[in-house]
Scaffold this active site. Structure first.
Site, PDB file in Angstrom:
ATOM      1  N   GLN A   1      36.077  40.762  44.340  1.00 49.61           N
ATOM      2  CA  GLN A   1      36.982  41.173  43.259  1.00 49.61           C
ATOM      3  C   GLN A   1      37.225  42.675  43.278  1.00 49.61           C
ATOM      4  OE1 GLN A   1      34.509  38.970  42.954  1.00 49.61           O
ATOM      5  NE2 GLN A   1      34.863  37.479  41.332  1.00 49.61           N
TER       6      GLN A   1
ATOM      7  N   ASN B   1      26.944  40.133  33.774  1.00 52.35           N
ATOM      8  CA  ASN B   1      28.195  40.550  34.426  1.00 52.35           C
ATOM      9  C   ASN B   1      28.099  40.098  35.884  1.00 52.35           C
ATOM     10  OD1 ASN B   1      30.779  41.899  34.301  1.00 52.35           O
ATOM     11  ND2 ASN B   1      29.900  43.492  35.582  1.00 52.35           N
ATOM     12  N   LYS B   2      29.130  40.374  36.646  1.00 52.83           N
ATOM     13  CA  LYS B   2      29.210  39.917  38.033  1.00 52.83           C
ATOM     14  C   LYS B   2      27.935  40.216  38.813  1.00 52.83           C
ATOM     15  CE  LYS B   2      31.771  38.060  39.559  1.00 52.83           C
ATOM     16  NZ  LYS B   2      31.563  36.576  39.547  1.00 52.83           N
TER      17      LYS B   2
ATOM     18  N   ARG C   1      34.073  27.128  33.103  1.00 50.35           N
ATOM     19  CA  ARG C   1      33.180  28.200  33.566  1.00 50.35           C
ATOM     20  C   ARG C   1      32.205  28.508  32.426  1.00 50.35           C
ATOM     21  NH1 ARG C   1      35.443  33.150  36.696  1.00 50.35           N
ATOM     22  NH2 ARG C   1      33.365  32.961  37.604  1.00 50.35           N
TER      23      ARG C   1
ATOM     24  N   ARG D   1      40.848  34.920  36.164  1.00 46.90           N
ATOM     25  CA  ARG D   1      39.399  35.138  36.054  1.00 46.90           C
ATOM     26  C   ARG D   1      39.181  36.435  35.295  1.00 46.90           C
ATOM     27  NH1 ARG D   1      39.617  39.685  37.646  1.00 46.90           N
ATOM     28  NH2 ARG D   1      37.358  39.790  37.541  1.00 46.90           N
ATOM     29  N   GLY D   2      37.894  36.715  34.984  1.00 46.18           N
ATOM     30  CA  GLY D   2      37.585  37.859  34.122  1.00 46.18           C
ATOM     31  C   GLY D   2      37.464  37.333  32.700  1.00 46.18           C
ATOM     32  N   ALA D   3      36.397  37.764  32.005  1.00 50.41           N
ATOM     33  CA  ALA D   3      36.048  37.137  30.724  1.00 50.41           C
ATOM     34  C   ALA D   3      37.194  37.120  29.699  1.00 50.41           C
ATOM     35  CB  ALA D   3      34.795  37.817  30.161  1.00 50.41           C
TER      36      ALA D   3
ATOM     37  N   ASP E   1      30.430  39.749  30.829  1.00 51.22           N
ATOM     38  CA  ASP E   1      30.836  38.363  30.564  1.00 51.22           C
ATOM     39  C   ASP E   1      30.181  37.806  29.319  1.00 51.22           C
ATOM     40  OD1 ASP E   1      31.192  38.766  33.652  1.00 51.22           O
ATOM     41  OD2 ASP E   1      32.533  37.164  32.990  1.00 51.22           O
TER      42      ASP E   1
HETATM   43  O1  MRU Z   1      33.771  35.643  38.290  1.00 51.06           O
HETATM   44  P1  MRU Z   1      34.738  36.581  37.633  1.00 51.06           P
HETATM   45  O2  MRU Z   1      35.644  37.269  38.581  1.00 51.06           O
HETATM   46  O3  MRU Z   1      35.473  35.920  36.483  1.00 51.06           O
HETATM   47  O4  MRU Z   1      33.785  37.684  37.008  1.00 51.06           O
HETATM   48  C1  MRU Z   1      34.349  38.743  36.301  1.00 51.06           C
HETATM   49  C2  MRU Z   1      33.380  39.757  35.866  1.00 51.06           C
HETATM   50  O5  MRU Z   1      32.186  39.641  36.041  1.00 51.06           O
HETATM   51  C3  MRU Z   1      33.942  40.909  35.090  1.00 51.06           C
HETATM   52  O6  MRU Z   1      33.250  42.080  35.370  1.00 51.06           O
HETATM   53  C4  MRU Z   1      33.808  40.590  33.598  1.00 51.06           C
HETATM   54  O7  MRU Z   1      34.393  39.335  33.320  1.00 51.06           O
HETATM   55  C5  MRU Z   1      34.430  41.617  32.744  1.00 51.06           C
HETATM   56  S1  MRU Z   1      36.192  41.524  32.786  1.00 51.06           S
HETATM   57  C6  MRU Z   1      36.869  42.601  31.696  1.00 51.06           C
END
Ligand code: MRU
Length: 350
Positions: free
Chosen positions: A199, A250-251, A92, A49-51, A240
């Site tokens: 996270q 973002n999250k 996603r 996970r994470g963009a 994201d």
């Molecule tokens: O749902 P996730 O855990 O994939 O969400 C991740 C985030 O929101 C991060 O802050 C974002 O992807 C930046 S990662 C460098």
């Protein structure tokens, strides 16, 4: 314990090895994906996970799929590759890096159309491997630009995980924190736990501990308390998807942190690679927000907290309006308002 861990890489046999982020921090175990469907599943279930990390996983998964396509012509090969790309895109919806990576791999395939078909998969694997290495270089550049903005000493608040686990390595927002520490700045980090999937508590706290960077875990609703007490000097988060006008998805919970930071006069920065920019989207209202299952809110770790039958909402991301963002730190420099001018310039699209 060493700092080093590998978020995603090839195995010696051409399959993909991912650190299973659903099991951290209690267990450091790896999953091996031997098919693109297994990669799609790993993205959907957030083992990766994470963009930026899901973008790299998608590119590697697609390149791996190319090896298995049996097609008599380039057109048939490309059609099959596009179908795999579309399957990955459905996993996603919010992080634009996924679409960026799939597009980049498909473009690379197009550019190879005149080669013998048997040579193309190897070239696509090389392309995905280069994207992985480039992501780490990009994060170090983000760190170098971003660390200049960090005061010394600094008590930095971050939300979610935008670290090595969310990228091919080093991290974006956590990369800025790491780079500040590497530059000798005295940094301490407030880590928002980041409900519902934690996270921050599970991943950022784990990464920072391994890196030896002092960190204190707080629940999301404590951020205002510490800001009000004058105990937060700087906020940096990942992204994201960033719209042309600077609005940033973002999250979930990032928006609340940004509003709090503004109310307390604390600088609020977003750190992200230019692959997170979506200049085709004019503003945050156009960014699709993933809605995840209610059990992530009604349960923690599979254990129910809420009465059965209660409805629960679970938007996985929110949008922070550009007006709350003091700067967007990319590998090419720091964009400032007006973002609809600075972001296209940085993206080379002005
Ligand atoms: O749902 P996730 O855990 O994939 O969400 C991740 C985030 O929101 C991060 O802050 C974002 O992807 C930046 S990662 C460098």
């Amino acid at each position: 314990m060493t700092d080093a861990f590998v978020t995603i890489d090839w195995t010696g046999t051409g399959t993909i090895r991912l650190i299973d982020q659903t099991r951290l921090p209690l267990e450091e175990v790896y999953v091996e994906c031997a098919t693109v469907d297994e990669v799609a599943r790993a993205i959907r279930t957030m083992q990766v996970r994470g963009a930026p990390a899901i973008g790299i996983a998608a590119a590697m998964g697609l390149a791996m799929a190319a090896r298995t396509i049996q097609a008599p012509t380039f057109a048939a090969f490309y059609a099959a590759l596009e179908t795999h790309g579309a399957d990955l895109l459905r996993t996603r919806p919010t992080a634009v890096n996924l679409a960026w990576a799939v597009r980049k791999l498909l473009r690379a395939a197009q550019s190879l159309r005149d080669l013998p078909l048997a040579e193309i998969p190897g070239r696509l694997i090389a392309e995905a491997t280069a994207m992985r290495a480039e992501d780490i270089r990009i994060n170090r550049a983000i760190g170098a630009h971003g660390q200049e903005l960090v005061p010394d000493p600094a008590r930095i608040l971050t939300h979610c995980n935008a670290g090595g686990l969310a990228t091919a390595g080093y991290g974006t927002a956590v990369g800025v924190i790491r780079a500040a520490a590497e530059a000798g700045k005295r940094v301490r980090v407030w880590v928002d736990e980041t409900r519902p999937l934690l996270q921050g508590a599970r991943l950022t706290a784990w990464e920072l501990s391994r890196a030896g960077i002092p960190a204190t875990l707080i629940t999301d609703n404590m951020a205002g308390y510490f800001m009000h007490r004058g105990e937060v000097d700087f906020v940096v988060v990942g992204a994201d998807r960033i719209a042309r006008n600077g609005d940033t998805a973002n999250k979930i919970g990032t928006y609340s942190v940004a509003v709090l930071a503004r109310a307390h006069g604390i600088p609020f920065y977003v750190a992200a690679p230019t692959s997170t920019l979506d200049l085709s989207v004019n503003g945050g209202a156009e960014i699709p927000i993933e809605e995840r299952g209610p059990e992530e809110v009604t349960e923690i770790g599979g254990r129910r907290l809420a009465p059965s039958g209660i409805r629960a909402a679970n938007p996985a991301f929110d949008v922070t309006p550009a007006s709350y963002i003091d700067g967007i730190i990319t590998e090419r420099g720091v964009a400032r308002t007006p973002y609809d001018e600075s972001l296209p310039r940085l993206a080379g699209d002005a």
